[in-house]
Write an enzyme that holds these catalytic residues in place. Structure first.
Site, mmCIF file in Angstrom:
data_model
loop_
_atom_site.group_PDB
_atom_site.id
_atom_site.type_symbol
_atom_site.label_atom_id
_atom_site.label_comp_id
_atom_site.label_asym_id
_atom_site.label_seq_id
_atom_site.Cartn_x
_atom_site.Cartn_y
_atom_site.Cartn_z
ATOM 1 N N GLU A 205 0.835 -1.202 0.000
ATOM 2 C CA GLU A 205 0.000 0.000 0.000
ATOM 3 C C GLU A 205 0.870 1.253 0.000
ATOM 4 O OE1 GLU A 205 -2.804 -0.545 3.231
ATOM 5 O OE2 GLU A 205 -3.947 -1.961 1.980
ATOM 6 N N CYS A 214 -1.811 -4.396 -5.812
ATOM 7 C CA CYS A 214 -2.387 -5.639 -5.265
ATOM 8 C C CYS A 214 -1.393 -6.795 -5.369
ATOM 9 C CB CYS A 214 -3.640 -6.034 -6.033
ATOM 10 S SG CYS A 214 -5.011 -4.921 -5.829
ATOM 11 N N GLU A 216 -1.880 -9.799 -6.559
ATOM 12 C CA GLU A 216 -1.944 -10.546 -7.817
ATOM 13 C C GLU A 216 -1.083 -9.888 -8.891
ATOM 14 O OE1 GLU A 216 -4.333 -9.544 -5.908
ATOM 15 O OE2 GLU A 216 -6.057 -10.890 -5.878
ATOM 16 N N CYS A 248 -9.387 -8.387 -7.491
ATOM 17 C CA CYS A 248 -10.210 -7.220 -7.827
ATOM 18 C C CYS A 248 -10.321 -7.089 -9.355
ATOM 19 C CB CYS A 248 -9.626 -5.947 -7.218
ATOM 20 S SG CYS A 248 -8.182 -5.330 -8.087
ATOM 21 N N CYS A 251 -7.131 -6.183 -11.268
ATOM 22 C CA CYS A 251 -6.202 -7.317 -11.411
ATOM 23 C C CYS A 251 -6.707 -8.299 -12.460
ATOM 24 C CB CYS A 251 -6.003 -8.031 -10.072
ATOM 25 S SG CYS A 251 -4.959 -7.094 -8.939
HETATM 26 N N1 THU Z 1 -6.030 -6.217 -2.528
HETATM 27 C C1 THU Z 1 -5.224 -7.131 -3.156
HETATM 28 O O1 THU Z 1 -4.016 -7.199 -2.907
HETATM 29 N N2 THU Z 1 -5.793 -7.954 -4.074
HETATM 30 C C2 THU Z 1 -7.132 -7.919 -4.424
HETATM 31 O O2 THU Z 1 -7.526 -8.492 -5.400
HETATM 32 C C3 THU Z 1 -8.066 -7.172 -3.564
HETATM 33 C C4 THU Z 1 -7.434 -6.044 -2.818
HETATM 34 C C5 THU Z 1 -5.414 -5.320 -1.538
HETATM 35 C C6 THU Z 1 -5.299 -3.901 -2.010
HETATM 36 C C7 THU Z 1 -5.302 -3.152 -0.708
HETATM 37 O O3 THU Z 1 -3.990 -3.089 -0.221
HETATM 38 C C8 THU Z 1 -6.110 -4.004 0.222
HETATM 39 O O4 THU Z 1 -6.205 -5.282 -0.382
HETATM 40 C C9 THU Z 1 -7.514 -3.467 0.483
HETATM 41 O O5 THU Z 1 -8.169 -3.184 -0.689
#
Ligand code: THU
Length: 291
Positions: A205, A214, A216, A248, A251
């Site tokens: 983040e 993310c 993925e 998400c 991704c």
């Molecule tokens: N996040 C992921 O790493 N992968 C996803 O497919 C869903 C969301 C992370 C992004 C962010 O750091 C946290 O989860 C909350 O959204």
């Protein structure tokens, strides 16, 4: 809870006899698909030592317009049994058969020993949840609860001893490295490439929020950086929260240039241990590809 079994009689031979007789005794619902007509079905069942009255539902091939890998036949079977996709398990022997089961959102048992059956590896990649050389290896059961417990334990044992277990383990492992001070939601991802290598990523983040990456996409970046353009064959995603989180939409769009619609995406909750999987094409049916 698993309450029903769906067979394609044209794919599965006489090794279904044990499973069918256990299912009848345990009141597990049974559907049979794949014969052209009643005469052909009777002949196939008789060869296997079974009869049509063992089944709660019969669907003939001509009743379904689109064949495999479309899931129409299996969707229709579950509907006719009065069960949801989560309550049914399909028995299959081919890649397109498992793809059809996944399209119908059902779990599937694969049989790889037998003339014309797809290989263990191909059926695993197509999304089989359990694989046996012969259906005779499926343990005996005498109640619905026992059958449901067996499906869960056999699936877990299968994951544990295959690449799926490795991927889930790697996703859970890298989840610990996630940098998520803002959302506190840690995610880990592990990808298997066509060369057979595993690459990992975690969410990182940023105070700007928009700069967050993310897990993925992190894993996909590592795979492409190491191998160049490559097919990503299986993806495992680990997240906290009792229900495992899917990738998400951003991704999914990103991965769509590297993943086939038939590649499996496994999701595991690091808190409850629940595992689910879907074909990539189910998660991303309409990606942006041309401009
Ligand atoms: N996040 C992921 O790493 N992968 C996803 O497919 C869903 C969301 C992370 C992004 C962010 O750091 C946290 O989860 C909350 O959204």
């Amino acid at each position: 809870m698993t309450k029903g079994i769906v067979f394609d009689i044209s794919a599965v031979g006489s090794s279904i006899v044990g499973l069918v007789s256990n299912a009848v005794r345990a009141e597990v619902k049974l559907a049979v698909y794949g014969a052209e007509n009643a005469g052909e079905l009777d002949m196939a069942l008789e060869k296997a030592g079974l009869c049509a009255s063992d089944f709660d539902c019969i669907v003939y091939a001509k009743e379904v317009e689109r064949g495999k890998p479309h899931g129409d036949a299996y969707r229709y079977c579950t509907l006719k049994l009065g069960l949801s996709h989560e309550e049914c398990v399909v028995v299959e022997t081919s890649v397109d058969g498992h793809r059809a089961a996944k399209d119908a959102l059902c779990r599937s048992i694969g049989i790889f020993g037998g003339v014309g059956n797809a290989s263990f590896e191909d059926q695993l990649e197509a999304g089989a949840d359990i694989l046996y050389k012969s259906l005779f290896q499926f343990p005996a059961f005498s109640s619905l609860e026992e059958f449901d417990g067996l499906i869960l334990s056999e699936t877990k044992a299968f994951y544990d001893k295959t690449i799926i277990g490795d991927l889930l383990f790697n996703a859970l492992d890298v989840q610990n490295n996630a940098y998520a001070p803002y959302s506190k939601f840690k995610v880990g991802a592990a990808l298997l490439t066509e060369k057979g290598n595993i690459y990992k990523g975690c969410n990182v983040e940023n105070a700007s929020f928009g700069g967050t990456i993310c897990a993925e996409r992190g894993a996909a970046m590592a795979a492409i950086a190491a191998e160049g353009k490559t097919a990503l064959k299986l993806l495992a995603v680990a997240s906290s929260g009792d229900d495992p989180a899917p990738p998400c939409a951003l991704c999914r769009q990103f991965l769509s240039e590297f993943m086939s619609p038939y590649a499996q995406v496994y999701m595991i909750s690091s808190t409850s241990g629940v595992v689910r999987h879907y074909s990539f094409g189910t998660l991303m049916p309409c990606s942006f590809t041309e401009f």
